[in-house]
Design a protein around this motif. Structure first.
Motif: not given
Length: 828
Positions: A27, A30, A288, A305-306, A322-323, A341
C-alpha cells in the motif's frame, strides 16, 4: 494502445514488508502501488492491460480480477521461472500484436506517458525508453543519448567512475511487436543489457524520451516512507482515498477522530480508523484502514498498515507497521524501524533505530530490541568497502554480524564446499574468525583453518583444487581499532562486485541456507600449507642466478605473518639477510611507525653495505623499497623501476596498470614490444586484469605488485624475489635502475563533492571536454597537448580525486587546478 504491467518482482530490499506481500500490492497512500499505475494508464486512455506475474501472483489476481472494477480489461501472464524484464514481456506475446507500452507495477510515478509515445511516433522507433534525471544514479541503469535523442549506450548499476550522465532508465518503454524477434524464448532476458543493445547493433531505431513528472523506484524502506511524504507534499499526482479536509490532510470514509485528538501537519487517515482522545498524529503520518490509535499515542513520519492496533502511549518515529500488528501500551519504535505483518510488541518494549521485526514475531514486554528479529543487523551505506567488510571491532563488526555474513557467504557456495580462512595475530581477528567459522559451518561449508597466516598465503591456498574460496580477517592497516573481513574466490583474487552484491542481498533478505545437523561443515588444519607456498614461491624464479648474485638484504617484516614464510624462502636463494621485527606481534605492530621503520632500514642499508632494503607490510601484500645507497623509493618510482626491469623478461605481452599511472610507462616498455593495459584504479580491477591471458605483470600505486604466473594478486614476498632475479639477470643495482627512469610530473588534488552531485560533475566534465580525446575506463580522463587530467569520484567519500600529468610540475599543477575550478563551478 495496450500496456504491459510488470508485476513479478519480489521487492527483496523492502522486506519484511514484502515477506508475504508482492511489491506491487504494497500500500502506498492506502492503495496498492499497482493501482496507482492503472490510474495513470487510464488517464492516458490506455485500458487494455496485460499483467506479468510471478511472486505471490494470486494476491494480484484476487485483488484486481479482470480489471472491470477499475475500468480496464486485464489479463495475466504467469512466469513459471524467472524470465527477466524482456522475457516476462515475451511471455505475454500472444496478447501483443500491435504497438504497446511497458511499465513497472511497483513504482510511484505520474510521468506524462503521452510525451514518450509522441517521441516514439515522431522518430519511427522500434523502441523508446522513458528517461528521468536523478541525483544519485548508482542504483539504476544509466542511459546516454545523442543530441537527437537516439540511444548511444547503457550502463547497468554503474560505479561513480562511470557516471557520465544522470538520466536513468525508468522501465517505461514504448515498443513495436518487432521487438519479440530479439527476445529468446524460455530463458531470462533483460531489455537494457541484451535486447536494446542487439537492436542498436542491427541499426534499429532506439530512442530515449526525457519525461516530465515524478518518478520514484520505491526500492528501499527509506524510499517507501519518503514516497508517502512526496504524496502529501503534492509532488506527485495520485488519487488518495477519502476526502481532503485541508491541504495535505485526507480523511477516509467512516474514520472517527475524537475532538481531543490532534492532527498536527500532513496526514492520511484511512477508512474506519479510530483515533482516541489525547492521541497526536504529527507530520507525514499515514494510517491504513481500520487502524485504532489509543490515547496519548504519538506518531510522526510513520506508515501504519491496515488493521493495526496502537495502544496507549505508543510512540512511533519514522516507523512502518505492518498489517494487523499489535503494539501494546508504551511501546516505542525509533527511526527506520519496521514491524512486519501480524507482530505482537509487548508493553514498554523498545524497537531501536533501524531494527526490522519480521512477520508473526512476538516481542516480550519491556524488551529492548537492538538487532533485527530473527537474523539481520542494520548495515552501513554498503556492506562492502574497498577491500572487504570493515568497521570497528566488536562494535560495527560484532561476532553476531561476522556469523551472519559468513552464513550469507556460505549460501553463495555449493553445500559441502571448503573455504580456507586465516587471521592476523590480533585477538579481535581471532574472536571474529571463530564466529565466522561457525557461520560457514552452519551453512554446510567445511573450513580449512590456516590459523595465523599472511594474505598471500591465504590467497595461494584458496587456489587449491579442493578449496572453493578464501577468507581472512585482520586489523585495518593504520587503525588498530578496526578490522576487515576479506573474501577471495577460487582464483585467489578478491571476489567480484557482483558476488559482493549477492552476499549483501542474502544478508538483507535474511535468506540463509541452514543445513541439517548431519550436514554441518567440518574444520581441518592443513599441516604443510606454508611449506607448499614457499616451495611454489621459490620455483617462480631462477634460483641459481639469484644465488650467484649473493645479495645482501635488510628486510623489515613489520611484526607481520610474512615472518613465518620469507626467512626460509630467502635462505633458498642464498641471500644474506638482516631481519628486522622478524616475528608476529599485534602490540608491537600497533605501536610501529612505518615512516620511522623505513628510515631505520635506510640507515641499516647504508651501514651494512646491503644491496637493497625492503619494508613489507604486516599483511604481506605491499612493500617499500630502499636502494643500495639508502635512498627510499616512492611508490611511483618503485612501480616504474619494476616496469623497466620486467619489460625485457615478461611472460606475456602486456603489463596492467591503473588509469592514473604516468604516460611515461609506454616509453619504458615499447623497445621490448610490450603493451600497457589500463585498468580501473580499484584493487579488484587490477587483479581481474592480471588473470587475463597475455598479462605478465601488474602494479598498483601503493606498493602492490602482481606476478600472475605465481598468484594474480598482491604478494610482497613474490615481488621481492622477482626483483632480486631481475637485478641479477641485468647485473645492475636498484639505484642504477632508478637513476635511469624518466622524470614524471603528476599533481594530485581533491574536491569535496556531495554524493548527490557526483553524477552531475561527471556529466559536466564529459560535456565540457567533448572536443578532446577522452578515456572513460574509470572516471573521466581528458587528454591535453602536454598531458592529461583524470577526475574520479571516490566510491566511499564525498570527494572527487584529480590527477594531472604534464611536462613539468608547474604545468601539472595548473591542469589540476583548472579542473578543480571547473568542478567547483559546477557545484555552485
Amino acid at each position: 494502445m495496450k500496456a504491459v504491467i510488470m508485476a513479478g518482482g519480489e521487492g527483496t530490499r523492502l522486506r519484511p514488508l514484502t515477506s508475504n506481500c508482492p511489491k506491487p500490492m504494497l500500500p502506498l497512500a492506502n492503495r496498492p502501488m499497482m493501482e496507482h499505475i492503472i490510474d495513470l494508464l487510464k488517464r492516458h486512455d490506455i485500458d487494455e492491460i496485460v499483467v506479468t506475474v510471478a511472486y505471490l501472483a494470486n494476491q494480484i489476481r484476487t485483488y484486481f480480477g479482470d480489471g472491470s472494477e477499475f475500468g480496464v480489461r486485464m489479463v495475466y501472464a504467469t512466469e513459471d521461472q524467472p524470465l527477466g524484464t524482456a522475457g516476462s514481456v515475451r511471455n505475454a506475446m500472444s496478447e501483443l500484436d500491435e504497438r504497446f507500452l511497458v511499465i513497472s507495477g511497483d513504482v510511484l510515478t505520474d510521468i506524462d506517458l503521452d510525451e514518450i509515445i509522441k517521441v516514439h511516433e515522431a522518430n519511427d522507433a522500434v523502441a523508446t525508453i522513458g528517461l528521468v534525471s536523478v541525483e544519485n544514479p548508482l542504483e539504476f541503469g544509466i542511459v546516454i543519448t545523442r543530441p537527437d535523442g537516439s540511444i548511444e549506450r547503457f550502463l547497468e548499476k554503474p560505479t561513480w567512475g562511470e557516471v557520465f550522465s544522470d538520466t536513468i532508465n525508468t522501465g517505461i518503454f514504448v515498443l513495436e511487436p518487432e521487438i519479440f524477434d530479439y527476445i529468446e524464448p524460455d530463458r531470462s532476458v533483460d531489455f537494457s543489457s541484451e535486447v536494446f543493445p542487439a537492436l542498436m547493433a542491427d541499426g534499429k531505431r532506439v530512442f530515449g524520451a526525457v519525461a516530465t513528472g515524478y518518478w520514484e523506484d520505491v526500492g528501499t524502506l527509506e524510499a517507501y516512507v519518503s514516497a508517502h511524504k512526496d504524496v502529501m507534499d503534492g509532488r506527485v499526482r495520485v488519487d488518495v482515498p477519502g476526502f481532503e479536509l485541508g491541504r495535505g490532510v485526507w480523511l477516509g470514509e467512516g474514520a472517527d477522530i475524537h475532538p481531543d485528538a490532534t492532527i498536527d501537519g500532513f496526514a492520511i487517515v484511512g477508512e474506519n480508523c479510530r483515533i482516541e482522545a489525547g492521541a497526536r498524529i504529527r507530520d507525514y503520518t499515514v494510517l491504513g484502514r481500520n487502524v485504532r490509535v489509543r490515547g496519548d499515542a504519538d506518531l510522526q513520519r510513520s506508515v501504519v498498515h491496515d488493521n493495526a492496533y496502537l495502544a496507549e502511549g505508543v510512540h512511533l518515529r519514522g516507523t512502518v507497521v505492518g498489517r494487523s500488528s499489535d503494539l501494546r501500551r508504551g511501546a516505542r519504535c525509533e527511526d527506520g524501524s519496521v514491524v512486519g505483518d501480524e507482530c505482537f510488541i509487548g508493553e514498554d518494549a523498545h524497537i531501536a533505530q533501524g531494527v526490522k521485526v519480521y512477520p508473526f514475531k512476538t516481542v516480550e514486554a519491556g524488551a529492548v530490541v537492538n538487532a533485527s528479529i530473527v537474523w539481520e543487523s542494520k548495515g552501513a551505506r554498503s556492506l562492502f568497502g574497498r577491500v572487504g567488510v570493515s568497521g570497528l571491532a566488536n562494535v560495527d563488526i560484532s561476532p553476531e554480524l561476522a556469523a551472519r555474513v559468513a552464513m550469507a557467504f556460505a549460501t553463495t557456495l555449493r553445500k559441502d564446499s571448503t573455504v580456507a580462512i586465516s587471521r592476523d595475530s590480533s585477538r579481535a581477528a581471532r574472536m571474529l574468525k571463530r564466529a565466522f567459522i561457525s557461520g560457514l559451518n552452519a551453512g554446510g561449508i567445511n573450513v580449512t583453518d590456516l590459523e595465523t597466516a599472511s594474505v598471500p598465503v591465504t590467497r595461494y591456498l584458496a587456489r587449491s583444487p579442493q578449496i572453493s574460496a578464501g577468507v581472512t580477517i585482520r586489523l585495518v592497516e593504520g587503525d588498530s581499532q578496526s578490522v576487515v573481513i576479506r573474501f577471495f574466490d577460487d582464483k585467489g583474487i578478491d571476489i567480484t562486485e557482483g558476488a559482493q552484491r549477492k552476499v549483501e542481498r542474502l544478508l538483507n533478505r535474511e535468506d540463509f541456507r541452514r543445513v541439517l545437523a548431519g550436514e554441518i561443515g567440518d574444520i581441518s588444519f592443513p599441516s604443510r600449507a606454508l611449506e607448499h607456498y614457499t616451495e611454489a614461491l621459490g620455483s617462480t624464479v631462477d634460483l641459481p642466478a639469484v644465488r650467484d648474485a649473493q645479495f645482501k638484504l635488510v628486510v623489515d617484516y613489520s611484526y607481520g605473518t610474512t615472518a613465518f614464510v620469507m626467512p626460509s624462502v630467502l635462505a633458498k636463494v642464498g641471500a644474506d639477510v638482516l631481519g628486522v621485527n622478524p616475528f608476529a606481534s599485534t602490540r608491537q605492530r600497533i605501536q610501529m611507525d612505518r615512516q620511522e621503520a623505513v628510515a631505520n632500514v635506510s640507515r641499516l642499508v647504508q651501514a651494512s653495505g646491503a644491496n637493497l632494503g625492503v619494508v613489507i607490510d604486516a599483511d604481506g601484500e605491499h612493500l617499500t623499497l630502499v636502494d643500495d645507497t639508502g635512498r627510499v623509493l616512492t611508490d611511483d618510482e618503485a612501480r616504474l623501476a619494476y616496469v623497466s626491469l620486467v619489460a625485457g623478461h615478461l611472460l606475456g605481452d602486456r603489463i596492467a596498470l591503473p588509469v592514473n599511472v604516468t604516460s611515461q610507462v609506454e616509453s619504458l616498455v615499447e623497445p621490448h614490444g610490450v603493451g600497457i593495459q589500463r585498468t580501473k584504479t580499484s584493487t579488484g580491477a587490477l587483479m581481474a586484469a592480471a588473470i587475463e591471458p597475455g598479462v605478465g605483470f601488474a602494479a598498483s600505486g601503493d606498493g602492490g605488485f602482481i606476478l600472475p604466473g605465481f598468484l594474480p594478486a598482491f604478494d610482497a614476498g613474490a615481488a621481492l624475489l622477482k626483483l632480486l632475479e631481475l637485478l641479477a639477470k641485468e647485473t645492475t643495482t636498484l639505484s642504477a635502475v632508478t637513476e635511469s627512469l624518466p622524470r614524471t610530473f603528476i599533481a594530485r588534488e581533491q574536491v569535496v563533492t556531495p554524493w548527490e552531485q557526483k553524477g552531475l560533475v561527471m556529466r559536466t566534465l564529459v560535456e565540457l571536454s567533448k572536443d578532446r580525446r577522452l578515456e572513460l575506463i574509470d572516471g573521466v580522463k581528458v587528454f591535453h597537448e602536454n598531458g592529461w587530467v583524470l577526475a574520479l569520484p571516490d566510491p566511499e567519500e564525498p570527494v572527487t580525486h584529480i590527477w594531472a600529468e604534464s611536462s613539468d610540475m608547474a604545468g601539472a599543477r595548473a591542469l589540476a587546478e583548472e579542473y578543480v575550478r571547473r568542478i567547483r563551478q559546477t557545484l555552485r
